[in-house]
Design a protein around this motif. Structure first.
Motif, PDB file in Angstrom:
ATOM      1  N   PHE A 158       0.819  -1.208   0.000  1.00 30.63           N
ATOM      2  CA  PHE A 158       0.000   0.000   0.000  1.00 30.63           C
ATOM      3  C   PHE A 158       0.857   1.264   0.000  1.00 30.63           C
ATOM      4  O   PHE A 158       0.482   2.268  -0.617  1.00 30.63           O
ATOM      5  N   GLY A 159       2.008   1.226   0.672  1.00 28.40           N
ATOM      6  CA  GLY A 159       2.908   2.375   0.629  1.00 28.40           C
ATOM      7  C   GLY A 159       3.400   2.646  -0.785  1.00 28.40           C
ATOM      8  O   GLY A 159       3.417   3.786  -1.258  1.00 28.40           O
ATOM      9  N   SER A 160       3.780   1.596  -1.494  1.00 30.94           N
ATOM     10  CA  SER A 160       4.222   1.742  -2.888  1.00 30.94           C
ATOM     11  C   SER A 160       3.095   2.240  -3.769  1.00 30.94           C
ATOM     12  O   SER A 160       3.308   3.075  -4.663  1.00 30.94           O
ATOM     13  N   THR A 161       1.901   1.744  -3.521  1.00 30.88           N
ATOM     14  CA  THR A 161       0.742   2.173  -4.303  1.00 30.88           C
ATOM     15  C   THR A 161       0.457   3.652  -4.101  1.00 30.88           C
ATOM     16  O   THR A 161       0.199   4.381  -5.068  1.00 30.88           O
ATOM     17  N   ILE A 162       0.525   4.103  -2.868  1.00 35.81           N
ATOM     18  CA  ILE A 162       0.263   5.522  -2.578  1.00 35.81           C
ATOM     19  C   ILE A 162       1.326   6.404  -3.237  1.00 35.81           C
ATOM     20  O   ILE A 162       1.000   7.420  -3.872  1.00 35.81           O
ATOM     21  N   ILE A 163       2.586   6.020  -3.113  1.00 34.40           N
ATOM     22  CA  ILE A 163       3.657   6.803  -3.729  1.00 34.40           C
ATOM     23  C   ILE A 163       3.479   6.842  -5.246  1.00 34.40           C
ATOM     24  O   ILE A 163       3.603   7.902  -5.871  1.00 34.40           O
ATOM     25  N   SER A 164       3.184   5.697  -5.854  1.00 38.73           N
ATOM     26  CA  SER A 164       2.979   5.653  -7.308  1.00 38.73           C
ATOM     27  C   SER A 164       1.809   6.533  -7.722  1.00 38.73           C
ATOM     28  O   SER A 164       1.891   7.255  -8.720  1.00 38.73           O
ATOM     29  N   HIS A 165       0.722   6.496  -6.968  1.00 36.60           N
ATOM     30  CA  HIS A 165      -0.451   7.304  -7.293  1.00 36.60           C
ATOM     31  C   HIS A 165      -0.124   8.795  -7.224  1.00 36.60           C
ATOM     32  O   HIS A 165      -0.506   9.562  -8.119  1.00 36.60           O
ATOM     33  N   VAL A 166       0.588   9.194  -6.183  1.00 38.42           N
ATOM     34  CA  VAL A 166       0.951  10.605  -6.030  1.00 38.42           C
ATOM     35  C   VAL A 166       1.854  11.054  -7.182  1.00 38.42           C
ATOM     36  O   VAL A 166       1.627  12.103  -7.804  1.00 38.42           O
ATOM     37  N   VAL A 167       2.875  10.259  -7.501  1.00 34.11           N
ATOM     38  CA  VAL A 167       3.811  10.627  -8.564  1.00 34.11           C
ATOM     39  C   VAL A 167       3.094  10.690  -9.925  1.00 34.11           C
ATOM     40  O   VAL A 167       3.281  11.629 -10.700  1.00 34.11           O
ATOM     41  N   LEU A 168       2.263   9.706 -10.212  1.00 35.97           N
ATOM     42  CA  LEU A 168       1.543   9.696 -11.488  1.00 35.97           C
ATOM     43  C   LEU A 168       0.534  10.840 -11.574  1.00 35.97           C
ATOM     44  O   LEU A 168       0.302  11.391 -12.646  1.00 35.97           O
ATOM     45  N   SER A 169      -0.058  11.190 -10.433  1.00 37.71           N
ATOM     46  CA  SER A 169      -0.991  12.331 -10.418  1.00 37.71           C
ATOM     47  C   SER A 169      -0.247  13.648 -10.676  1.00 37.71           C
ATOM     48  O   SER A 169      -0.721  14.504 -11.422  1.00 37.71           O
ATOM     49  N   ILE A 170       0.919  13.792 -10.065  1.00 34.52           N
ATOM     50  CA  ILE A 170       1.711  15.012 -10.269  1.00 34.52           C
ATOM     51  C   ILE A 170       2.134  15.136 -11.728  1.00 34.52           C
ATOM     52  O   ILE A 170       2.133  16.234 -12.302  1.00 34.52           O
ATOM     53  N   GLN A 171       2.476  14.017 -12.356  1.00 29.50           N
ATOM     54  CA  GLN A 171       2.901  14.032 -13.748  1.00 29.50           C
ATOM     55  C   GLN A 171       1.718  14.161 -14.709  1.00 29.50           C
ATOM     56  O   GLN A 171       1.911  14.324 -15.899  1.00 29.50           O
ATOM     57  N   GLY A 172       0.493  14.062 -14.206  1.00 27.88           N
ATOM     58  CA  GLY A 172      -0.681  14.193 -15.034  1.00 27.88           C
ATOM     59  C   GLY A 172      -1.006  12.940 -15.859  1.00 27.88           C
ATOM     60  O   GLY A 172      -1.791  12.997 -16.813  1.00 27.88           O
TER      61      GLY A 172
END
Length: 158
Positions: free
Chosen positions: A142-156
């Motif tokens: 879940f930690g990896s999922t949250i980090i991936s979601h945040v990074v992908l959201s920032i990149q659009g």
């Protein structure tokens, strides 16, 4: 032969065997995926990694500080790959031939063998270890999922 020289030779043997196992994984990846291979650069890159590892082990032994060899290896690698280092391009070119997943595959195989040798001790730890392992696995996932979601959201992207 002195104890220090014998210790260094043993460390070098272990590092060489680890490097050899990484190179075998590398060769297998090349055969399976049909990637182009540059054996000379890959072997030279592995030699650099082995040398950095050996130097970091020796620094750890010599200095009275309680800093792990991994930290010394990271520091040496950082210094070798900074833009102001005169051999930076060569080091990056040679080490770039070795894929990180090849190294982690070898580490996981060695860790699995190590754990397999101590299976009796693991059985004595009880069911609580299974619970701890599940919590750690879920937390990592879940930690990896949250980090991936945040990074992908920032990149659009999402």
């Amino acid at each position: 032969m002195s104890a220090k020289v014998e210790n260094t030779l043993n460390q070098l043997k272990v590092l060489f065997l680890c490097g050899l196992s990484v190179m075998l994984i590398y060769a297998g990846r090349v055969v399976v995926k049909g990637a182009e291979i540059n054996v000379g650069k890959a072997v030279s890159g592995m030699a650099i990694l082995i040398l950095v590892s050996l130097v970091s082990l020796k620094i750890k032994e010599i200095l009275p500080l309680k800093i792990p060899a991994f930290a010394w290896a990271s520091l040496i690698s950082l210094l070798l790959t900074t833009p102001w280092c005169p051999i930076q391009e060569l080091v990056l070119d040679l080490i770039g031939q070795i894929v990180t997943s090849d190294i982690s595959d070898a580490i996981m195989a060695i860790a699995g063998i190590s754990i397999g040798c101590k299976l009796g001790d693991i059985k004595k730890l009880s069911w609580k270890m299974v619970l701890v392992a599940l919590v750690v696995f879920c937390g990592t996932f879940f930690g990896s999922t949250i980090i991936s979601h945040v990074v992908l959201s920032i990149q659009g992207i999402i």
